[in-house]
Design an enzyme around this catalytic site. Structure first.
Site, PDB file in Angstrom:
ATOM      1  N   GLU A  45       0.813  -1.262  -0.108  1.00  0.00           N
ATOM      2  CA  GLU A  45       0.046   0.025   0.087  1.00  0.00           C
ATOM      3  C   GLU A  45       0.937   1.182  -0.073  1.00  0.00           C
ATOM      4  OE1 GLU A  45      -3.644   1.635   2.582  1.00  0.00           O
ATOM      5  OE2 GLU A  45      -2.081   0.503   3.612  1.00  0.00           O
ATOM      6  N   LYS A 115      -9.930   0.825  -2.715  1.00  0.00           N
ATOM      7  CA  LYS A 115     -10.385   0.273  -1.121  1.00  0.00           C
ATOM      8  C   LYS A 115     -11.520   0.400  -0.476  1.00  0.00           C
ATOM      9  CE  LYS A 115      -7.492   0.843   3.323  1.00  0.00           C
ATOM     10  NZ  LYS A 115      -6.473   1.661   3.973  1.00  0.00           N
ATOM     11  N   CYS A 157      -5.119  -3.869   2.894  1.00  0.00           N
ATOM     12  CA  CYS A 157      -4.838  -3.294   4.287  1.00  0.00           C
ATOM     13  C   CYS A 157      -5.981  -3.402   5.349  1.00  0.00           C
ATOM     14  CB  CYS A 157      -4.234  -1.760   4.400  1.00  0.00           C
ATOM     15  SG  CYS A 157      -3.273  -1.451   5.839  1.00  0.00           S
TER      16      CYS A 157
END
Length: 275
Positions: A45, A115, A157
């Protein structure tokens, strides 16, 4: 793990505030890759820029096409597939997407995942308060892509804490799930490896987690510990600290045997609650 040549690499980085310097670091790292092809290279990321603040990252989003072209050229040069961690892409309302792009070895951008779960939390570290949603627009689409390595599911993440996303990826056929990350040290020490292992076991997928690690130019500290985990929950390889890469082979024969012997997806009783 198969004894054949590795076909997946996860690169651990300590990205700074300069996109150009981060791209130079990536370019140098790609010259050290295993020689076997096909090869999937996974970046963490915020690999492109780990800015001082959201406003600086938002400004970088305006140049996203330029860096996409550079990544495409690197894929062609090295004949690799590339999961480009995340990089900022323009969104509405003066925000950006944390976009995870997947390129093939011809340099084609095959898919992008934005995301979904944004990191708005309080952590007992030097940063203390994280408000990702201030400048980041949440995505909504579940993304699975065909590849020579298997069907690749994309996530990022903080997503790893939300198991329903991973069940949705598995239901769309994912066999390898990518989790590029920049975990904090505090949360990483407590939860990083258990969460990744759980996602691998429950989906019966390979999980590949390329991580940021170290003290960054912006003052942030990240946990690192890049991992590749098997569908049985075994840690195939790991890099607790430092800059470098790990590699492993995704053995789909082993994966399909695990799923035949223990068909957990067909036993799932709460499908109506999934994404």
């Amino acid at each position: 793990m198969s004894n054949s040549a590795p076909n997946i690499v996860a690169l651990q980085m300590c990205s700074g505030v300069s996109a150009e310097e981060n791209m130079q670091a990536l370019t140098q790292a790609l010259h050290t890759l295993p020689t076997a092809r096909p090869l999937l290279v996974c970046l963490p990321e915020a690999f492109l820029v780990f800015s001082n603040n959201g406003a600086a990252t938002l400004a970088m989003a305006k140049h996203s096409k330029y860096y996409q072209q550079q990544l495409s050229a690197l894929c062609i040069q090295h004949q690799i597939w590339l999961s480009a961690g995340t990089m900022p892409e323009p969104a509405q309302n003066n925000k950006y997407y944390a976009a995870s792009h997947l390129f093939n070895s011809q340099g084609e951008l095959l898919a992008s995942y934005n995301k979904i779960h944004l990191f708005d939390v309080t952590v007992a570290d030097t940063t203390a308060s994280y408000r990702e949603s201030e400048f980041t627009q949440a995505g909504s689409d579940v993304v699975v892509v065909d590849s020579p390595f298997g069907k690749i599911g994309l996530s990022v993440c903080y997503d790893v804490r939300f198991s329903s996303l991973y069940t949705a990826l598995a239901r769309q056929g994912a066999e390898i799930i990518l989790v590029p990350s920049a975990f904090t040290v505090v949360t990483g020490q407590a939860h990083w490896q258990p969460l990744l292992t759980a996602r691998a076991i429950e989906t019966q997928c390979y999980v590949v987690a390329a991580a940021q690690q170290g003290t960054h130019q912006n003052g942030r500290q990240t946990y690192g510990h890049s991992l590749i985990i098997s569908p049985w929950g075994e840690t195939l390889c790991e890099l607790p600290a430092g800059i470098g890469f790990i590699s492993a082979t995704a053995d789909l024969t082993q994966l399909h045997k695990i799923r035949r012997d223990m068909p957990v997806q067909s036993h799932q009783r709460f499908r109506e609650h999934l994404l």
